[in-house]
Design a protein around this motif. Structure first.
Motif: not given
Length: 712
Positions: A361-374
C-alpha cells in the motif's frame, strides 16, 4: 527422386524409411520430412585418398583398388558368421576382407570383380587384412575417384549409421528442391556462404571436407542471424514504441549524489555512471548490463542510478535472486541513507501477510522511494506509484525472453542488470543481446589481497589449525560444501554433515552457524545477522553465499569438493572474503587426490600449512589458484564447461541452437549481430520481399517468447 510433395509429410512416408525405422527416428526428434532434411551430421569421416600397395602403413585408414580372388564363409567358435574375401590389390599385394554377421555381403560380390575398398589396414603373417570395410563396385576399367567424406550422424539405439546414411541418400534429393531460400544474396555474399540447395547437398553429401564446412557455416550463420534479428527487432520496437521517465543528471544532482555515496570512485565506476546518466536522461528506456568482477563496486554505481530517480521524484526497484541478498541490499541502503529523506522498503515472498499488505500500500501511494526484493517484485499484487528504474542484481539467469515481461506498459522504466560473473562477449550478445554493456575491471583502492591455495581432504587437519589461528586473531571463517545434506553411497561433502563434524571436532569450542537454501527466510536472516555482527566464528554453508554476502571481518574460506564447482562459481565464492582491510585466505579442497592439482609444498606452507604432494593435475583448480582475474577465469570456464553451465542451464535465457556454438563461433555471432542491425537500419519495417522468409523464420522461432509478433 521422391514423390513427396510437402516438407510437412510424415517421415515414414519417405523412401527408405518405413514404419519401423520411423519409430527410431522419432527418438531423435525426426517426425516430418523437414526434420530429416535438417538433421545435420555431427562430424565427418574423412576417407583417405586411393593408395597403392607400396604406400601401405599398418593401422591406418586407406582406400585401395582390389579384385576379388575367392570367397569363403564359416561360423567362428563364438558362433559368429564370418565372410572372408581374398583380393589382389593393384600392385600385387593380397588383402583379405572380413565381415562378421553380414552374410548378405556375398550377394554383392563375385570373383573377378573390381572394388574400391576403404578400411583400416592390419598386418597378418600372410597378408594385409581389413575388417568390416566399406566397398564400392567399379565397372570394367573404371578409374576410382577419391572417396567422399562420410557424414556421421547422432544415433539412437536400434539405428545404425549405415541405415541412416541410406535413408538420407534415398530421401533427401527429392526434398532439397522444396526448400525456399531465406538468406538474401547480399547476406550470403557478406557471409561467404552458398545458397540453400548447395548447402543442403554439401552438408549431407559433401564432395570434400571443405565443402561440408562451408555448408555448416551457412546454417550456423542463418541460425545466428535469426536469433540476432529477433533481438534487434525487439530492441527497435521498444525504442520506437516505449517511453520512459527522463532523469537527467544535472551538475547539481550529480554532485549531490556523489557526496552522498561517500566513496572515492574508480575511473571505471565513473565511466559506468556516465553511461547510465546519458541513457536515463533520454525519454527512452535504458537497457544496460553493468558487469564487473567481484568487489569492483557495481552496487555503488547502482545506488547512483537509484538516487538519480529519487532526485527526479520517481521510484526505483532492485531485484535480487535470493532473499538473503535482497535483505542485505535493503539493510545496506537503509544504513547508508539513514540521514536522508529517502525511504527504503523490502518485499519478499516470506513476508507476513499484514506486513506485506502495508508495504504494498505504501509503495502504491508513493510513500516508498526505493523498493528491494526478490522475484516477488514481479507479482501482480505489486503496483508502483511512479517506477522509473528496475535493477536486477546477479540475475544473469534472467535472460532476454524472461525480461520482456517487465516491459508491458506504455510507459516503462529504465532497466539495469548487474552481473559479477564477467560474461564473454559472444554470450553477452545473446543472453543480453538487447542490452548495452558497461564494464568495471578495476577494483577500488584499499582492498586487501586474497591468497588462494589448493589441497586434498588428507591435508585438512593442517588447514583447520591455520583456520583456528585466524579465528584466534579475531577473524571469521566460511566453510562451503556443495550439498545441503548427506546422501547415501556418496562421499560428497554436505553443509549439515560438515557442520556436525566440525562442531563436534576441531571447532567444538567455537560458535558455528549453518546456512543453506532449505532454511526459511527468517532462519537465514538470523544466521546472517549473527555472523555479520561477529557472534559466530564460522559459517558452514552451501553456495548460497556465492553472491552478495558482505562481512568484512570474514577472511578465511574453505571450499570442500571444490573440483565439483565451475571456475566462475569458485571465483564468486572467493569474493566473499577480504572485503575489508585484512588479507584473505582461500583453500579449495579437491574431492580426491586424483583430482587435486600438484601444488608445491611451499604454496600452502606460506599460510603455515604443511602440505605434501597433492596428486595429479586438475586444470580448473590450478587456474583458480593461479588467477584472481574474474574475466580471465570466465573465459576459461566458458571453454571448459560451455555457456549453459556458465550462466545456469535451466534459466540462462540462452536459446537452444541446432548447429551454431556460441563458444566456438564467436566471429559468426559478431557478423550476425552486425548484419541484423544493418538490415533493420536499412529497412525498419522489413518490407523487402527478399527478407520475407527470414522474418517468417524469426517470428516462428522467437516471436511469441520475445513479444515480436507485432513487429515487421
Amino acid at each position: 527422386m521422391t514423390s513427396i510433395a510437402k516438407l510437412t509429410d510424415k517421415v515414414e512416408h519417405l523412401p527408405g524409411v518405413g514404419t519401423l525405422r520411423a519409430t527410431y527416428l522419432r527418438k531423435l526428434g525426426i517426425r516430418r520430412a523437414a526434420d530429416l532434411l535438417f538433421f545435420f551430421p555431427r562430424n565427418y569421416e574423412n576417407v583417405a585418398a586411393v593408395q597403392g600397395a607400396d604406400s601401405f602403413v599398418e593401422n591406418t585408414r586407406v582406400s585401395l583398388v582390389a579384385t576379388v580372388v575367392e570367397m569363403a564363409e564359416r561360423v567362428t567358435q563364438s558362433g559368429k558368421h564370418m565372410l572372408g574375401v581374398q583380393t589382389a590389390a593393384e600392385g600385387g599385394v593380397s588383402v583379405r576382407l572380413l565381415w562378421y554377421n553380414q552374410p548378405f555381403r556375398k550377394n554383392d560380390l563375385r570373383v573377378g570383380q573390381r572394388l574400391l575398398v576403404t578400411g583400416v589396414l592390419r598386418s597378418t603373417v600372410l597378408n594385409w587384412e581389413m575388417v568390416q570395410p566399406t566397398i564400392t563396385p567399379l565397372m570394367g576399367d573404371e578409374l576410382p575417384r577419391n572417396p567422399e567424406p562420410l557424414p556421421v550422424y547422432p544415433l539412437t539405439e536400434g539405428l545404425k549409421q549405415s541405415s541412416l546414411r541410406g535413408m538420407m541418400r534415398e530421401s533427401l534429393p527429392g526434398l532439397i528442391p522444396l526448400v525456399e531460400e531465406a538468406l538474401p544474396a547480399a547476406v550470403r555474399e557478406r557471409g561467404e556462404v552458398p545458397e540453400i540447395a548447395t548447402a543442403l547437398r554439401h552438408i549431407h553429401f559433401p564432395p570434400t571436407l571443405e565443402a561440408a564446412e562451408l555448408a555448416r557455416r551457412r546454417f550456423k550463420l542463418q541460425e545466428l542471424l535469426v536469433l540476432q534479428l529477433a533481438i534487434a527487432m525487439q530492441r527497435k520496437a521498444r525504442e520506437r514504441e516505449c517511453v520512459a521517465p527522463a532523469c537527467e543528471p544535472t551538475g547539481k544532482i550529480h554532485s549531490r549524489i556523489l557526496n552522498r555515496l561517500q566513496f572515492q570512485l574508480t575511473p571505471d565506476q565513473l565511466s559506468a555512471i556516465d553511461d547510465i546518466g546519458c541513457d536515463m536522461s533520454r525519454p527512452k528506456p535504458m537497457n544496460r548490463l553493468l558487469q564487473g568482477d567481484v568487489g569492483s563496486g557495481k552496487t555503488v554505481v547502482a545506488q547512483y542510478a537509484m538516487l538519480l530517480c529519487v532526485a527526479h521524484g520517481y521510484q526505483a526497484a532492485l531485484m535480487a535472486p535470493t532473499e538473503v541478498l535482497a535483505r542485505q541490499h535493503a539493510a545496506t541502503l537503509q544504513r547508508s541513507l539513514s540521514s536522508s529523506r529517502v525511504r527504503v522498503a523490502l518485499v519478499t515472498g516470506s513476508m507476513p501477510r499484514a506486513a506485506r499488505a502495508e508495504t504494498l500500500a505504501a509503495i502504491a501511494a508513493g510513500n516508498i522511494d526505493l523498493i528491494v526484493g526478490t522475484q516477488a517484485l514481479l507479482s501482480s499484487e505489486l503496483v508502483f506509484h511512479n517506477l522509473a528504474l528496475v535493477i536486477v542484481d546477479e540475475q544473469h539467469k534472467f535472460g532476454v525472453m524472461q525480461r520482456a515481461q517487465l516491459r508491458t506498459d506504455e510507459t516503462q522504466p529504465h532497466y539495469l542488470v548487474l552481473s559479477a560473473t564477467p560474461i564473454p562477449r559472444t554470450i553477452a550478445m545473446t543472453a543480453f543481446g538487447d542490452l548495452d554493456i558497461s564494464t568495471i575491471r578495476t577494483k577500488p583502492a584499499g582492498r586487501a589481497p586474497v591468497h588462494t591455495y589448493t589441497s586434498t581432504k588428507e591435508q585438512l587437519g593442517s588447514w583447520w589449525k591455520f583456520v583456528e589461528d585466524q579465528i584466534a586473531k579475531g577473524r571469521q571463517a566460511y566453510v562451503i560444501a556443495p550439498r545441503v545434506a548427506d546422501m547415501e553411497n556418496s562421499d560428497v561433502a554436505s553443509a549439515e554433515g560438515v557442520f556436525k563434524t566440525l562442531r563436534a571436532g576441531p571447532f567444538e569450542h567455537r560458535a558455528l552457524g549453518l546456512l543453506h537454501g532449505r532454511m526459511t527466510g527468517e532462519q537465514k536472516e538470523s544466521v546472517l545477522t549473527e555472523f555479520s555482527e561477529g557472534r559466530l566464528d564460522m559459517l558452514v554453508a552451501t553456495t548460497v553465499v556465492e553472491v552478495g554476502i558482505d562481512v568484512p571481518n570474514a577472511t578465511v574460506m574453505t571450499i570442500l569438493d571444490a573440483d565439483r564447482l565451475g571456475l566462475s562459481q569458485l571465483h564468486q565464492l572467493r569474493g566473499r572474503i577480504s572485503r575489508g582491510s585484512h588479507a584473505g585466505f582461500v583453500c579449495a579442497v579437491a574431492e580426491s587426490s586424483a583430482a587435486a592439482p600438484r601444488t608445491a609444498a611451499t604454496s600452502l606452507a606460506g599460510a603455515g600449512v604443511d602440505v605434501a604432494n597433492l596428486g595429479a593435475a586438475n586444470e580448473r583448480l590450478r587456474a583458480f589458484e593461479a588467477s584472481d582475474d574474474g574475466f580471465q577465469l570466465a573465459e576459461m570456464d566458458l571453454q571448459m564447461r560451455g555457456p549453459g553451465d556458465l550462466l545456469g542451464t535451466s534459466q540462462s535465457g540462452l536459446p537452444t541452437l541446432r548447429i551454431a556454438n556460441l563458444v566456438e563461433d564467436g566471429p559468426l555471432v559478431e557478423l550476425a549481430r552486425q548484419v541484423a542491425r544493418e538490415l533493420l537500419d536499412a529497412d525498419p519495417e522489413l518490407t523487402n520481399p527478399e527478407l520475407a522468409r527470414l522474418v517468417q523464420q524469426t517470428l516462428k522461432r522467437y516471436g511469441k517468447s520475445m513479444q515480436l509478433s507485432d513487429v515487421g
